[in-house]
Design an enzyme around this catalytic site. Structure first.
Site, PDB file in Angstrom:
ATOM      1  N   ILE A 353      25.053  39.776  24.875  1.00 47.58           N
ATOM      2  CA  ILE A 353      24.495  39.525  23.787  1.00 47.58           C
ATOM      3  C   ILE A 353      23.413  38.587  23.578  1.00 47.58           C
ATOM      4  CG2 ILE A 353      24.983  38.898  21.047  1.00 47.58           C
ATOM      5  CD1 ILE A 353      27.592  40.355  21.311  1.00 47.58           C
ATOM      6  N   GLY A 356      18.485  37.166  27.789  1.00 46.26           N
ATOM      7  CA  GLY A 356      18.269  35.882  28.955  1.00 46.26           C
ATOM      8  C   GLY A 356      18.598  34.857  28.749  1.00 46.26           C
ATOM      9  N   GLU A 379      47.961  30.095  38.326  1.00 38.42           N
ATOM     10  CA  GLU A 379      49.254  30.536  37.768  1.00 38.42           C
ATOM     11  C   GLU A 379      49.669  32.030  38.096  1.00 38.42           C
ATOM     12  OE1 GLU A 379      51.057  27.982  36.102  1.00 38.42           O
ATOM     13  OE2 GLU A 379      49.412  26.820  35.900  1.00 38.42           O
TER      14      GLU A 379
HETATM   15  C1  LIG Z   1      40.658  25.843  39.828  1.00 37.36           C
HETATM   16  C2  LIG Z   1      41.820  26.148  40.470  1.00 37.36           C
HETATM   17  C3  LIG Z   1      43.146  25.186  40.222  1.00 37.36           C
HETATM   18  C4  LIG Z   1      44.200  25.684  40.722  1.00 37.36           C
HETATM   19  N1  LIG Z   1      45.230  24.420  40.313  1.00 37.36           N
HETATM   20  C5  LIG Z   1      46.518  24.678  41.042  1.00 37.36           C
HETATM   21  C6  LIG Z   1      47.543  23.675  40.897  1.00 37.36           C
HETATM   22  O1  LIG Z   1      47.415  22.745  40.214  1.00 37.36           O
HETATM   23  N2  LIG Z   1      48.675  23.722  41.685  1.00 37.36           N
HETATM   24  C7  LIG Z   1      48.972  24.697  42.619  1.00 37.36           C
HETATM   25  O2  LIG Z   1      49.966  24.724  43.483  1.00 37.36           O
HETATM   26  N3  LIG Z   1      47.981  25.726  42.749  1.00 37.36           N
HETATM   27  C8  LIG Z   1      46.754  25.611  42.068  1.00 37.36           C
HETATM   28  N4  LIG Z   1      45.954  26.629  42.260  1.00 37.36           N
HETATM   29  C9  LIG Z   1      46.017  27.628  43.261  1.00 37.36           C
HETATM   30  C10 LIG Z   1      46.218  28.849  42.678  1.00 37.36           C
HETATM   31  O3  LIG Z   1      47.521  28.985  42.137  1.00 37.36           O
HETATM   32  C11 LIG Z   1      46.159  29.944  43.779  1.00 37.36           C
HETATM   33  O4  LIG Z   1      44.731  29.899  44.092  1.00 37.36           O
HETATM   34  C12 LIG Z   1      46.557  31.400  43.295  1.00 37.36           C
HETATM   35  O5  LIG Z   1      47.968  31.509  43.287  1.00 37.36           O
HETATM   36  C13 LIG Z   1      46.144  32.542  44.255  1.00 37.36           C
HETATM   37  O6  LIG Z   1      46.321  32.084  45.668  1.00 37.36           O
HETATM   38  P1  LIG Z   1      45.349  32.084  46.969  1.00 37.36           P
HETATM   39  O7  LIG Z   1      44.053  31.537  46.489  1.00 37.36           O
HETATM   40  O8  LIG Z   1      45.871  31.720  48.171  1.00 37.36           O
HETATM   41  O9  LIG Z   1      44.860  33.681  46.925  1.00 37.36           O
HETATM   42  P2  LIG Z   1      45.921  34.752  47.880  1.00 37.36           P
HETATM   43  O10 LIG Z   1      47.205  34.576  47.779  1.00 37.36           O
HETATM   44  O11 LIG Z   1      45.328  34.510  49.456  1.00 37.36           O
HETATM   45  O12 LIG Z   1      45.162  35.951  47.366  1.00 37.36           O
HETATM   46  C14 LIG Z   1      43.999  36.675  47.842  1.00 37.36           C
HETATM   47  C15 LIG Z   1      43.915  37.888  47.049  1.00 37.36           C
HETATM   48  O13 LIG Z   1      45.040  39.106  47.694  1.00 37.36           O
HETATM   49  C16 LIG Z   1      45.831  39.391  46.385  1.00 37.36           C
HETATM   50  N5  LIG Z   1      47.243  39.707  46.968  1.00 37.36           N
HETATM   51  C17 LIG Z   1      47.996  38.617  47.506  1.00 37.36           C
HETATM   52  N6  LIG Z   1      49.084  39.117  47.745  1.00 37.36           N
HETATM   53  C18 LIG Z   1      49.216  40.303  47.209  1.00 37.36           C
HETATM   54  C19 LIG Z   1      50.268  41.694  47.265  1.00 37.36           C
HETATM   55  N7  LIG Z   1      51.364  41.220  47.624  1.00 37.36           N
HETATM   56  N8  LIG Z   1      49.861  42.501  46.660  1.00 37.36           N
HETATM   57  C20 LIG Z   1      48.414  42.716  46.342  1.00 37.36           C
HETATM   58  N9  LIG Z   1      47.511  41.837  46.213  1.00 37.36           N
HETATM   59  C21 LIG Z   1      47.831  40.675  46.743  1.00 37.36           C
HETATM   60  C22 LIG Z   1      45.603  38.341  45.437  1.00 37.36           C
HETATM   61  O14 LIG Z   1      45.606  38.775  44.010  1.00 37.36           O
HETATM   62  C23 LIG Z   1      44.044  38.030  45.639  1.00 37.36           C
HETATM   63  O15 LIG Z   1      43.391  39.119  44.889  1.00 37.36           O
HETATM   64  C24 LIG Z   1      44.488  26.540  41.863  1.00 37.36           C
HETATM   65  C25 LIG Z   1      43.683  27.476  41.920  1.00 37.36           C
HETATM   66  C26 LIG Z   1      42.194  27.380  41.301  1.00 37.36           C
HETATM   67  C27 LIG Z   1      41.146  28.125  41.767  1.00 37.36           C
END
Ligand SMILES: Cc1cc2nc3c(=O)[nH]c(=O)nc-3n(C[C@H](O)[C@H](O)[C@H](O)COP(=O)(O)OP(=O)(O)OC[C@H]3O[C@@H](n4cnc5c(N)ncnc54)[C@H](O)[C@@H]3O)c2cc1C
Length: 401
Positions: A353, A356, A379
């Site tokens: 909406i 640019g 989460e």
């Molecule tokens: C800004 C930020 C703040 C955060 N803060 C915290 C915090 O305070 N404490 C903490 O502990 N963590 C924290 N996290 C971590 C966050 O909880 C994880 O990034 C999240 O749970 C995803 O894990 P991953 O990044 O390892 O992705 P992966 O687990 O590697 O997943 C990669 C992709 O594969 C998909 N995938 C994985 N397994 C499956 C499956 N079985 N079936 C289908 N698809 C799947 C996922 O949905 C995703 O699309 C934070 C992350 C960010 C970006």
């Protein structure tokens, strides 16, 4: 007061708390949020203001100096705060999860030691499950604790700690094999340690290093860090709940209430995006009329407002379910999934909406556009929510034939 996202059946106390928080957001957060975010600056004045309002102790029982409020009150406050600036809600959310885990699972000594100072906001909490090699698959954690007399020695690397630098208490999930024979399921040999540390970066306690802030695309201002444990010694009385092997369940309990709060954040950000979109649509003229008078734009506004309403209703339902003492993993998973997806879509529509100008850093929607994606991941990703929802549905609707 906006017509959207109203919550019926609130007590006078809840209404008063929410109106105070909304006032604070309008006066102290919205005017400065975008500038601070662009500078990636920690909002110290805002945090001090939240402390004064007692928000760090909102759900901590009154006997420990908190306000003893419900999850619903807390989630509605988070929604208001995220409407102002999502990063500020991130500052209280990990604190809230750690306080909740202590309240539910801590020993009496642990509650007495931490909760009063957490309620005052003098100790602030972070929680740490994720590692460089895993986020969704918590059972693959490789950080480890080994018992040595009255202490445990912790080694390993954790990743993505929201408030990793600014907190002084981190709930850390690690593997702890002792007392759990070979072949024990991974989630039954994990322990949560309550790790106290100095706020800041570098070596914040012997054996514990917080290297520095991770540079992120959005969700700035709040610090997100790694955490490195190298021979970190923690006394046995800092095992959450006093016994090893329960950490996975304690963390999952914490994450479940955390999910309601991520849903609330999605609601707040979506509401702000709608406010920005509906305002701009009545300021901008094309082809001789306000763009709000083009049906295509009205349809966008209608879709955005409907999503704001639906997400709010799901979030409130999930919070109320938990407050009633019932299991709410299904509702929390659904609310988190829907609110974060809708938030991304509402923000995108508000961005469109703006034409640019939405691409210019002078406009608030640019910040929201970079913030919304974090809610799709934190989460538990959308895929993980769908796994939780699917499993629960099959439990509820088991085929008896
Ligand atoms: C800004 C930020 C703040 C955060 N803060 C915290 C915090 O305070 N404490 C903490 O502990 N963590 C924290 N996290 C971590 C966050 O909880 C994880 O990034 C999240 O749970 C995803 O894990 P991953 O990044 O390892 O992705 P992966 O687990 O590697 O997943 C990669 C992709 O594969 C998909 N995938 C994985 N397994 C499956 C499956 N079985 N079936 C289908 N698809 C799947 C996922 O949905 C995703 O699309 C934070 C992350 C960010 C970006």
């Amino acid at each position: 007061m906006s017509r959207l996202a109203q919550t019926h059946g609130l007590t006078d106390v809840q209404r008063e708390i929410l109106s105070t928080v909304r006032d604070f957001v309008d006066k102290e957060i919205i005017p400065v949020a975008t500038e601070l975010e662009h500078r990636d600056e920690y909002p110290q004045d805002i945090v001090d203001g939240l402390k004064e309002l007692g928000l760090f102790g909102l759900m901590i029982p009154e006997e420990y100096g908190g306000l003893g409020e419900s999850l619903l009150t807390y989630a509605l406050c988070v929604e208001e705060i995220a409407r102002g600036w999502m990063s500020v809600s991130g500052i209280i959310n990990t604190h809230f999860i750690v306080a909740y885990m202590l309240k539910q699972h801590g020993t009496q000594e642990q509650k007495d030691h931490f909760l009063p100072r957490m309620a005052a906001g003098d100790i602030r909490g972070a929680f740490s499950m994720s590692e460089p090699a895993l986020g969704s698959d918590v059972s693959a954690i490789s950080s480890k604790a080994v018992q040595d007399g009255e202490e445990y020695v912790l080694n390993g690397q954790k990743m993505w700690l929201t408030n990793g630098g600014t907190s002084s208490l981190v709930a850390v999930l690690v593997k702890s094999d002792e007392g759990h024979p070979e072949g024990t399921a991974p989630h039954k040999s994990m322990t949560t340690f309550l790790v106290e540390k100095e706020p800041g970066f570098g070596e914040v306690r012997p054996g514990l290093t917080i290297p520095g802030k991770i540079d992120k695309m959005g969700y700035k201002g709040v610090d997100t860090t790694e955490l490195i444990m190298d021979g970190l010694r923690i006394p046995a009385n800092r095992v959450l709940g006093g016994a090893t092997g329960r950490g996975f369940y304690q963390m999952m309990d914490g994450v479940e209430v955390g999910r309601v709060n991520v849903a609330a954040r999605g609601c707040g950000v979506a509401q702000r995006a709608f406010e920005l979109g509906v305002r701009y649509a009545q300021q901008r003229h094309t082809f001789g009329k306000q763009i709000a008078q083009h049906q295509a734009i009205q349809f966008k506004l209608a879709e955005m407002a409907t999503k704001v309403e639906a997400a709010h209703a799901m979030m409130v339902n999930a919070a109320r379910k938990k407050d009633s003492g019932e299991r709410n993993d299904l509702e929390a998973g659904m609310a988190k999934y829907l609110a974060s997806e809708y938030c991304k879509e509402v923000v995108e529509d508000a961005f469109r909406i703006h034409g640019g100008y939405g691409f210019s850093k002078e406009y608030e929607i640019e910040r929201l556009y970079r913030e919304a994606p974090m809610l799709l991941i934190g989460e538990g990703t959308a895929e993980i929510q769908k796994m939780i929802i699917g499993r629960r549905l099959l439990e509820e609707y088991r085929f008896q034939g």
